[in-house]
Design a protein around this motif. Structure first.
Motif, PDB file in Angstrom:
ATOM      1  N   VAL B  12      33.604 -46.868  31.684  1.00  0.00           N
ATOM      2  CA  VAL B  12      34.488 -45.959  30.935  1.00  0.00           C
ATOM      3  C   VAL B  12      34.417 -44.555  31.532  1.00  0.00           C
ATOM      4  CG1 VAL B  12      34.821 -44.822  28.702  1.00  0.00           C
ATOM      5  CG2 VAL B  12      34.551 -47.309  28.821  1.00  0.00           C
ATOM      6  N   LEU B  15      36.693 -44.609  34.470  1.00  0.00           N
ATOM      7  CA  LEU B  15      38.090 -44.577  34.019  1.00  0.00           C
ATOM      8  C   LEU B  15      38.470 -43.146  33.633  1.00  0.00           C
ATOM      9  CD1 LEU B  15      38.481 -47.691  31.642  1.00  0.00           C
ATOM     10  CD2 LEU B  15      39.113 -47.508  34.032  1.00  0.00           C
ATOM     11  N   ILE B  19      41.479 -40.640  35.095  1.00  0.00           N
ATOM     12  CA  ILE B  19      42.519 -40.051  34.241  1.00  0.00           C
ATOM     13  C   ILE B  19      42.495 -38.522  34.345  1.00  0.00           C
ATOM     14  CG2 ILE B  19      43.235 -39.720  31.833  1.00  0.00           C
ATOM     15  CD1 ILE B  19      44.019 -42.446  32.917  1.00  0.00           C
ATOM     16  N   PHE B  46      39.944 -39.907  26.831  1.00  0.00           N
ATOM     17  CA  PHE B  46      39.004 -40.588  27.737  1.00  0.00           C
ATOM     18  C   PHE B  46      37.724 -39.772  27.924  1.00  0.00           C
ATOM     19  CE2 PHE B  46      40.874 -44.441  29.740  1.00  0.00           C
ATOM     20  CZ  PHE B  46      42.056 -44.471  29.027  1.00  0.00           C
ATOM     21  N   TYR B  83      47.046 -47.835  23.763  1.00  0.00           N
ATOM     22  CA  TYR B  83      45.807 -48.023  24.526  1.00  0.00           C
ATOM     23  C   TYR B  83      44.637 -48.322  23.596  1.00  0.00           C
ATOM     24  CZ  TYR B  83      47.713 -46.791  29.085  1.00  0.00           C
ATOM     25  OH  TYR B  83      48.406 -46.801  30.265  1.00  0.00           O
ATOM     26  N   PHE B  87      42.296 -51.577  24.353  1.00  0.00           N
ATOM     27  CA  PHE B  87      40.846 -51.576  24.602  1.00  0.00           C
ATOM     28  C   PHE B  87      40.084 -52.285  23.476  1.00  0.00           C
ATOM     29  CE2 PHE B  87      42.050 -47.826  27.297  1.00  0.00           C
ATOM     30  CZ  PHE B  87      41.754 -48.433  28.507  1.00  0.00           C
ATOM     31  N   SER B 193      49.881 -44.498  34.143  1.00  0.00           N
ATOM     32  CA  SER B 193      48.512 -44.417  33.614  1.00  0.00           C
ATOM     33  C   SER B 193      47.908 -45.813  33.502  1.00  0.00           C
ATOM     34  CB  SER B 193      48.475 -43.685  32.272  1.00  0.00           C
ATOM     35  OG  SER B 193      49.217 -44.352  31.287  1.00  0.00           O
ATOM     36  N   CYS B 194      48.721 -46.801  33.163  1.00  0.00           N
ATOM     37  CA  CYS B 194      48.224 -48.172  33.062  1.00  0.00           C
ATOM     38  C   CYS B 194      47.759 -48.668  34.432  1.00  0.00           C
ATOM     39  CB  CYS B 194      49.318 -49.078  32.499  1.00  0.00           C
ATOM     40  SG  CYS B 194      48.746 -50.742  32.141  1.00  0.00           S
ATOM     41  N   ILE B 197      44.450 -47.090  35.258  1.00  0.00           N
ATOM     42  CA  ILE B 197      43.358 -47.697  34.488  1.00  0.00           C
ATOM     43  C   ILE B 197      42.970 -49.053  35.070  1.00  0.00           C
ATOM     44  CG2 ILE B 197      42.852 -48.778  32.244  1.00  0.00           C
ATOM     45  CD1 ILE B 197      44.530 -46.395  31.032  1.00  0.00           C
ATOM     46  N   LEU B 201      39.437 -49.835  36.801  1.00  0.00           N
ATOM     47  CA  LEU B 201      38.634 -50.911  36.217  1.00  0.00           C
ATOM     48  C   LEU B 201      38.256 -51.926  37.290  1.00  0.00           C
ATOM     49  CD1 LEU B 201      37.548 -52.254  33.564  1.00  0.00           C
ATOM     50  CD2 LEU B 201      39.745 -53.457  33.436  1.00  0.00           C
TER      51      LEU B 201
END
Lengths: 334, 210
Positions: B12, B15, B19, B46, B83, B87, B193-194, B197, B201
């Motif tokens: 995280v 991530l 961001i 985030f 989001y 998550f 943004s997806c 991520i 990840l």
């Protein structure tokens, strides 16, 4: 440099809520655990259905101005033009719950719909029953056969008034939900924009309306309308707006209506009366009687120059609920 | 190829770093067809989640659950719940998982897609984050017989293609849909943004594989 009354633009929502609660302390209080929830001093009321709404800021006096006795029990406050969090909706629901469940009455926007859905899930675990009604009175946002996709605009105010009044009669949650649904189903609204609005943190308009033109059917955040055309005299605009909303009403002569004409933030109030003068005449020409008229800045869009017209068809039940006593900062009173 | 499901709060944190590094770009993209707050809101959520998870030894699911709580509870708008649910459903998919292997990642990705679809009702072609997420999840599934690292690489490639597909699309959901044809020709900020991520990840998991 914007000619606006601002400190740090990021603080504008907190400062708005703080000032609002100070100014209207006899009617509202800030939620002790959530600075983005405003609660009526009368809420919760044991055994009475609670009424909640919420939405983005920048529409003042909506949403928080409709907190009061006989209207809305608690509101969730979002950032400018952005949905409140699910937590804020959930805290508003908890604050409004008197044990008989809570009606959440809000506008048809993606963020609000999702956050209310999540909030409903959160409070369901605590045993609070929630019923929702989603306002979709803006006729220019989608054709009649796609009414579920239409946005909610100023008709929401009449939905809150009817829902709050029904709750005050001691009605059950399904009865309050049905009355609020009936209220918004009886409303048709249209907006006209003459100049755009500016988000404080952005500093410049995020859309344009060329000088000498107007956007017919504009939404509460500057959503594009159905047509852009040359600016015309007020009477022509009033006639056009009335034609648009009445095209979806099927009312016999002699019927009663409620009319809500709201400025969008930067329209001189006298010009609202110029428009209303013509609108009332247009309704009279159709044989319709205005039972109640609301003219003023009831649901704004920051500093947009423009107006929304809402016409609500009334029957005996809606008339009775509309006439019930209430107090809320946005409805004035002394 | 797999990795132990512990001490993964760092995922995280990684991530969040991606961001934050792309905050201005996301806001600029959003400002063209939305209200320009996507980067700031995402970064706020985030970073808060990364700070809250710091110094702990969480499973990946526990770390994602903290991220979900912050996004759902404190961010609002549309991206908070979208989001947040993504998550949260990923975290639930990892409950009881001791070793993150290809089956666990596959289950987690499918849960992510199902969660976002259930919350937002978007379909491929609507110019949303689904245009990135749906083909990415499908690519992982298609290539899962090639091993975790390769399947993740294929997922990232599909996510990038999906992200870029939004340039040619007209927005049909959310605030940008109000612009109609005017939304064509620009990337969707949520699709971007997806993709960030999913890419972060994949990198985060891949470099810890043994």
């Amino acid at each position: 440099m914007m000619q606006r009354f601002l400190n740090d633009p990021d603080d504008v929502v907190d400062e708005t809520v703080s000032g609002f609660v100070k100014a209207h302390g006899a009617q509202v209080r800030l939620h002790p655990g959530n600075p983005r929830v405003v609660v009526s001093v009368d809420a919760p009321s044991a055994g009475r259905v609670g009424v909640v709404t919420g939405g983005g800021s920048g529409h003042e006096p909506a949403f928080l101005g409709y907190v009061g006795r006989g209207v809305v029990d608690a509101v969730a406050v979002g950032e400018i033009f952005s949905s409140p969090t699910a937590n804020s909706f959930a805290d508003a629901i908890r604050a409004a719950d008197g044990g008989a469940g809570v009606a959440v009455l809000f506008g048809n926007y993606a963020g609000d719909t999702m956050n209310v859905k999540l909030a409903t899930r959160m409070v369901a675990k605590e045993g609070i029953a929630v019923a929702t009604v989603i306002a979709n009175d803006d006729v220019s946002s989608a054709p009649p056969e796609e009414r579920d996709g239409r946005r909610g605009v100023a008709g929401e105010i009449l939905m809150w008034k009817i829902g709050g009044a029904k709750a005050a009669t001691g009605a059950s949650l399904p009865e309050v939900q049905a009355a609020a649904q009936k209220a918004i189903d009886a409303c048709r609204s249209v907006g006209v924009g003459l100049a755009p609005c500016t988000l404080p943190a952005v500093g410049q308009p995020n859309f344009t309306i060329a000088p000498g033109t107007m956007e017919v059917g504009i939404g509460h955040h500057g959503e594009p309308g159905m047509r852009i055309e040359p600016l015309r005299p007020a009477n022509d605009i009033a006639d056009d707006m009335l034609r648009i909303v009445m095209a979806e009403h099927d009312l016999p002569p002699g019927a009663s209506v409620a009319v809500l004409l709201s400025g969008l933030g930067a329209t001189p109030v006298n010009e609202l009366y110029v428009l209303y003068d013509r609108i009332e005449s247009g309704l009279a020409d159709r044989g319709l009687r205005v039972h109640r008229a609301l003219v003023g800045n009831y649901f704004t869009s920051l500093d947009m120059v423009g107006v929304t017209l809402t016409v609500m068809a009334l029957d005996a039940e809606l008339t009775g609920l509309l006439d019930m006593d209430c107090t809320a900062p946005a409805f004035g009173g002394w | 190829m797999a990795l132990a499901n512990r001490n993964l709060g760092v995922v995280v944190a990684e991530l969040a770093a991606v961001i934050v590094a792309n905050k201005a770009w996301l806001s600029e993209l959003d400002g063209r067809i939305g209200d320009g707050d996507h980067g700031a809101n995402m970064a706020k959520g985030f970073v808060r989640a990364a700070d809250r998870g710091a110094g702990q030894d969480p499973t990946l699911g526990a770390a994602l659950a903290v991220l979900s709580d912050v996004l759902m509870g404190e961010i609002g708008g549309s991206m908070g719940p979208l989001y947040g649910v993504m998550f949260d459903d990923m975290a639930h998919a990892l409950e009881g998982v001791d070793v993150i292997d290809i089956t666990a990642v596959d289950t987690m990705l499918k849960a992510a897609l199902a969660g976002v679809q259930a919350m937002g009702n978007a379909r491929v072609g609507d110019k949303t984050m689904i245009d990135t997420l749906a083909p990415a999840v499908a690519a992982f599934e298609t290539h899962r017989d090639k091993g975790l690292a390769e399947a993740l690489a294929r997922m990232v490639a599909a996510a990038e293609t999906g992200r870029d597909s939004t340039i040619g699309l007209v927005a049909r959901l959310g605030r940008a849909s109000r612009l109609g044809e005017r939304s064509r020709g620009m990337l969707d900020a949520g699709a971007v943004s997806c993709c960030l991520i999913l890419t972060a990840l994949a990198q985060s998991l891949t470099k810890r594989l043994s």
